[in-house]
Design a protein around this motif. Structure first.
Motif, PDB file in Angstrom:
ATOM      1  N   LEU A 158       0.832  -1.205   0.000  1.00  0.00           N
ATOM      2  CA  LEU A 158       0.000   0.000   0.000  1.00  0.00           C
ATOM      3  C   LEU A 158       0.866   1.254   0.000  1.00  0.00           C
ATOM      4  CD1 LEU A 158      -2.806  -1.034   2.531  1.00  0.00           C
ATOM      5  CD2 LEU A 158      -2.989  -0.864   0.038  1.00  0.00           C
ATOM      6  N   GLU A 159       1.924   1.249   0.795  1.00  0.00           N
ATOM      7  CA  GLU A 159       2.808   2.415   0.841  1.00  0.00           C
ATOM      8  C   GLU A 159       3.577   2.568  -0.468  1.00  0.00           C
ATOM      9  OE1 GLU A 159       5.193   2.499   4.395  1.00  0.00           O
ATOM     10  OE2 GLU A 159       3.488   2.005   5.675  1.00  0.00           O
ATOM     11  N   GLU A 160       3.926   1.436  -1.077  1.00  0.00           N
ATOM     12  CA  GLU A 160       4.688   1.478  -2.326  1.00  0.00           C
ATOM     13  C   GLU A 160       3.892   2.145  -3.452  1.00  0.00           C
ATOM     14  OE1 GLU A 160       7.870   0.849  -4.960  1.00  0.00           O
ATOM     15  OE2 GLU A 160       7.803   0.588  -2.780  1.00  0.00           O
ATOM     16  N   VAL A 161       2.583   1.918  -3.493  1.00  0.00           N
ATOM     17  CA  VAL A 161       1.776   2.487  -4.582  1.00  0.00           C
ATOM     18  C   VAL A 161       1.313   3.907  -4.290  1.00  0.00           C
ATOM     19  CG1 VAL A 161       0.994   0.218  -5.324  1.00  0.00           C
ATOM     20  CG2 VAL A 161      -0.427   1.537  -3.738  1.00  0.00           C
ATOM     21  N   GLY A 162       1.554   4.404  -3.069  1.00  0.00           N
ATOM     22  CA  GLY A 162       1.231   5.798  -2.799  1.00  0.00           C
ATOM     23  C   GLY A 162       0.202   6.057  -1.724  1.00  0.00           C
ATOM     24  N   ILE A 163      -0.104   5.058  -0.884  1.00  0.00           N
ATOM     25  CA  ILE A 163      -0.995   5.279   0.258  1.00  0.00           C
ATOM     26  C   ILE A 163      -0.105   5.490   1.492  1.00  0.00           C
ATOM     27  CG2 ILE A 163      -2.869   4.366   1.672  1.00  0.00           C
ATOM     28  CD1 ILE A 163      -3.701   4.836  -1.211  1.00  0.00           C
ATOM     29  N   PRO A 164       0.001   6.706   2.002  1.00  0.00           N
ATOM     30  CA  PRO A 164       0.946   6.963   3.093  1.00  0.00           C
ATOM     31  C   PRO A 164       0.459   6.401   4.426  1.00  0.00           C
ATOM     32  CG  PRO A 164      -0.305   8.945   2.615  1.00  0.00           C
ATOM     33  CD  PRO A 164      -0.705   7.926   1.575  1.00  0.00           C
ATOM     34  N   ARG A 165       1.389   6.229   5.349  1.00  0.00           N
ATOM     35  CA  ARG A 165       1.025   5.808   6.703  1.00  0.00           C
ATOM     36  C   ARG A 165       0.079   6.836   7.302  1.00  0.00           C
ATOM     37  NH1 ARG A 165       6.841   3.630   9.140  1.00  0.00           N
ATOM     38  NH2 ARG A 165       7.381   2.420   7.262  1.00  0.00           N
ATOM     39  N   GLY A 166      -0.885   6.339   8.036  1.00  0.00           N
ATOM     40  CA  GLY A 166      -1.918   7.205   8.580  1.00  0.00           C
ATOM     41  C   GLY A 166      -3.176   7.214   7.744  1.00  0.00           C
ATOM     42  N   ASP A 167      -3.040   6.799   6.471  1.00  0.00           N
ATOM     43  CA  ASP A 167      -4.201   6.745   5.577  1.00  0.00           C
ATOM     44  C   ASP A 167      -4.719   5.320   5.392  1.00  0.00           C
ATOM     45  OD1 ASP A 167      -4.536   9.411   5.176  1.00  0.00           O
ATOM     46  OD2 ASP A 167      -3.581   9.479   3.205  1.00  0.00           O
ATOM     47  N   TYR A 168      -4.119   4.355   6.094  1.00  0.00           N
ATOM     48  CA  TYR A 168      -4.587   2.976   5.996  1.00  0.00           C
ATOM     49  C   TYR A 168      -4.332   2.266   7.314  1.00  0.00           C
ATOM     50  CZ  TYR A 168       0.170   1.119   5.933  1.00  0.00           C
ATOM     51  OH  TYR A 168       1.445   0.777   6.284  1.00  0.00           O
ATOM     52  N   VAL A 169      -5.030   1.165   7.523  1.00  0.00           N
ATOM     53  CA  VAL A 169      -4.734   0.251   8.625  1.00  0.00           C
ATOM     54  C   VAL A 169      -5.083  -1.163   8.168  1.00  0.00           C
ATOM     55  CG1 VAL A 169      -7.023   0.545   9.693  1.00  0.00           C
ATOM     56  CG2 VAL A 169      -5.093  -0.277  11.074  1.00  0.00           C
ATOM     57  N   VAL A 170      -4.200  -2.102   8.432  1.00  0.00           N
ATOM     58  CA  VAL A 170      -4.467  -3.510   8.157  1.00  0.00           C
ATOM     59  C   VAL A 170      -5.049  -4.116   9.431  1.00  0.00           C
ATOM     60  CG1 VAL A 170      -3.506  -5.744   7.515  1.00  0.00           C
ATOM     61  CG2 VAL A 170      -2.604  -3.644   6.462  1.00  0.00           C
ATOM     62  N   LYS A 171      -6.300  -4.543   9.365  1.00  0.00           N
ATOM     63  CA  LYS A 171      -6.991  -5.093  10.534  1.00  0.00           C
ATOM     64  C   LYS A 171      -6.897  -6.615  10.525  1.00  0.00           C
ATOM     65  CE  LYS A 171     -10.348  -1.298  10.720  1.00  0.00           C
ATOM     66  NZ  LYS A 171     -11.793  -0.952  10.696  1.00  0.00           N
ATOM     67  N   VAL A 172      -6.617  -7.188  11.697  1.00  0.00           N
ATOM     68  CA  VAL A 172      -6.403  -8.631  11.811  1.00  0.00           C
ATOM     69  C   VAL A 172      -7.373  -9.229  12.825  1.00  0.00           C
ATOM     70  CG1 VAL A 172      -4.700 -10.457  12.179  1.00  0.00           C
ATOM     71  CG2 VAL A 172      -3.951  -8.205  11.391  1.00  0.00           C
ATOM     72  N   ASN A 173      -7.977 -10.347  12.481  1.00  0.00           N
ATOM     73  CA  ASN A 173      -8.851 -11.079  13.388  1.00  0.00           C
ATOM     74  C   ASN A 173      -8.556 -12.571  13.197  1.00  0.00           C
ATOM     75  OD1 ASN A 173     -10.847 -11.598  15.271  1.00  0.00           O
ATOM     76  ND2 ASN A 173     -12.539 -11.370  13.837  1.00  0.00           N
ATOM     77  N   ASN A 174      -9.350 -13.437  13.800  1.00  0.00           N
ATOM     78  CA  ASN A 174      -9.131 -14.871  13.674  1.00  0.00           C
ATOM     79  C   ASN A 174     -10.470 -15.592  13.668  1.00  0.00           C
ATOM     80  OD1 ASN A 174      -8.346 -17.668  14.152  1.00  0.00           O
ATOM     81  ND2 ASN A 174      -6.346 -16.855  14.747  1.00  0.00           N
TER      82      ASN A 174
END
Length: 498
Positions: A158-174
């Motif tokens: 996501l950061e490589e294509v141009g989405i900066p930190r703070g503009d995304y979050v990867v959410k994890v569950n199980n």
């Protein structure tokens, strides 16, 4: 003869739920996929391209939209042979490949794949029956380190294509945690996995829609059912009020910190062994990611992530973009999810009869492209080729030679191949192609050994808002020596990009 029916011409239109993609859209997609592929490659993943067609038996029945014909796939039967279908995702074909070539592939097998998939679902605004996916998977590793790696790689992509930190979050569950909650709620019997399977499927799909339907909409689907705005009724899971509240407690379990969320999940799974195992896996994933510098600002535990597909067996994850955009009515809303995935340890087992652990992620290509356009990282007008105009039909070889020189220098170029009689039409063509430069050489220029270069970008700016001083400093048309064609065009292009 007069009574014969005239043959009806076919309608020139795309089928409902499908669309066509032109120039800049295709180029933007390729550039984005190339960037993502570079990230996957750095992590040690290899590319794989599978057939668009699989047997229905190989694909299995995992789509959430089971009310459509053929359970959501485009399928047909070969004459006295198997039923075939267009692939609905890139994961089911991978499971077939992993089983078919299991003696030849390394273990674990790490692959990425990119391409179109097809779903026989009800189309709607922004919802198409054909769309691109971009997947990465690890097959053959039961370690949750593989799940953690997928999450880290997704954040990097996501950061490589141009989405900066703070503009995304990867959410994890199980899924094991949710299954533990459903065990507590009485809709999962560990001794009989098939019991309540239909109800659990409805529960999974309902929770997965909480962002769109809200808590009350999910409650309705967990109970008797829900009627949407159009009047269509969706049958619910038939849970009692008490069972529904146990499941709803899971959807609101996220707390301010990962540790507090994990503690709440421990409470919810109660004495469920499977649920406790899922909570432990979440703790391990968080620990492994923190050791690599991926904090909760980038990757966070979130019980609200479920994923609607039925084949997930463990950790599940979803990438959500957190910045706001304006919807079609001018209202602010968050952009939402652009990727998702998880662990699916039973998918390859369908072919081999032996447990083969696997985990992976799929990026919604069109969604991510739309996000990049919203961030101003894509969607600009793409420059077309340099147009070599034709002033004399008999000198086509000379014009082709000019285009060839430009191409060999790495400059995109083409010779006008329409009717050259009207020069104005050639410039109109160049304008429609968004060409930056037109090359002109009539008989007089040929005799002098020169060419005229017309700066079409500056010409357009002058027509709109360029000042007189800018026009004087950089003329929109120059005459240069034929031998200087490539260098002069490159200077003009560099000026247009400046």
């Amino acid at each position: 003869m007069s009574g014969e029916k005239k043959e009806r011409r076919p309608r020139a239109e795309t089928p409902k739920g499908f669309r066509d993609y032109f120039g800049a859209e295709v180029t933007e997609r390729k550039e984005m996929l190339d960037r993502i592929a570079a990230v996957y490659h750095r992590y040690g993943f290899d590319p794989l391209e599978t057939s668009a067609v699989e047997t229905v038996e190989a694909l299995g029945k995992f789509l959430p939209d089971v009310d459509r014909p053929n359970e959501g796939v485009f399928a047909w039967q070969e004459e006295e042979a198997d039923w075939l279908a267009l692939r609905y995702d890139l994961t089911a074909p991978l499971a077939r490949v992993a089983a078919q070539y299991r003696n030849d592939l390394p273990t674990p097998y790490r692959r990425y794949a990119m391409g179109p998939v097809w779903r026989n679902e009800k189309p709607g605004p922004g919802r198409f029956r054909q769309f691109y996916q971009c997947d990465a998977d690890t097959v053959g590793s039961a370690s949750v380190a593989a799940d953690a790696e997928i999450c880290a790689m997704l954040a990097d992509a996501l950061e490589e294509v141009g989405i900066p930190r703070g503009d995304y979050v990867v959410k994890v569950n199980n899924r094991k945690v949710l299954n533990g909650v459903m065990e507590v709620a009485g809709v999962l019997d560990p001794s009989d996995p098939e019991k309540f399977a239909h109800e659990r499927g409805i529960v999974l799909r309902a929770i997965d829609k909480i962002d769109r339907l809200g808590p009350e909409g999910v409650r309705a689907l967990l109970g008797d059912g829900r009627k949407d705005e159009s009047g269509d009724f969706t049958k619910g899971a038939g849970l009692s009020g008490e069972q529904t509240e146990v499941v709803m407690g899971f959807t609101t379990a996220r707390r301010d910190t990962g540790a507090e969320t994990v503690a709440r999940l421990h409470e919810l799974v109660g004495a469920s062994t499977l649920g406790a195992e899922g909570v432990q896996e979440l703790e391990t994933i968080a620990y492994l990611l923190a050791a690599q510098g991926y904090g909760p600002d980038r990757i966070a535990i979130d019980p609200g992530v479920v994923r609607g597909l039925g084949y997930y067996t463990g950790p599940v994850f979803e990438a959500e973009l957190t910045f706001e955009i304006l919807d079609e009515k001018g209202r602010k809303r968050q952009f939402g999810s652009v990727a998702g995935g998880g662990r699916y340890d039973d998918l390859v087992k369908r072919f081999t009869g032996q447990a083969v652990p696997a985990t992976g992620v799929s990026i919604g290509v069109d969604r991510l492209l739309a996000a990049l356009r919203a961030k101003g990282r894509a969607g600009g007008d793409a420059a077309g080729p340099v147009i070599v105009t034709v002033m004399d039909r008999d000198r086509m070889a000379d014009y082709q030679a000019m285009a060839g020189e430009l191409r060999r220098a790495g400059i995109r170029a083409e010779v006008y191949l329409g009717n050259p009689k009207n020069f104005g039409n050639q410039l109109k063509y160049a304008d429609k192609r968004q060409s930056p430069v037109a090359v002109i050489q009539g008989g007089d220029e040929a005799a002098k050994g020169t060419v005229i270069l017309k700066d079409l970008i500056l010409g357009a700016q002058i027509a709109q808002n360029a000042t007189l001083e800018e026009w004087k400093n950089r003329p929109a048309q120059v005459e240069v020596q034929r031998a200087d064609l490539v260098a002069a065009v490159r200077r003009m292009l560099d000026g247009s990009n400046g």
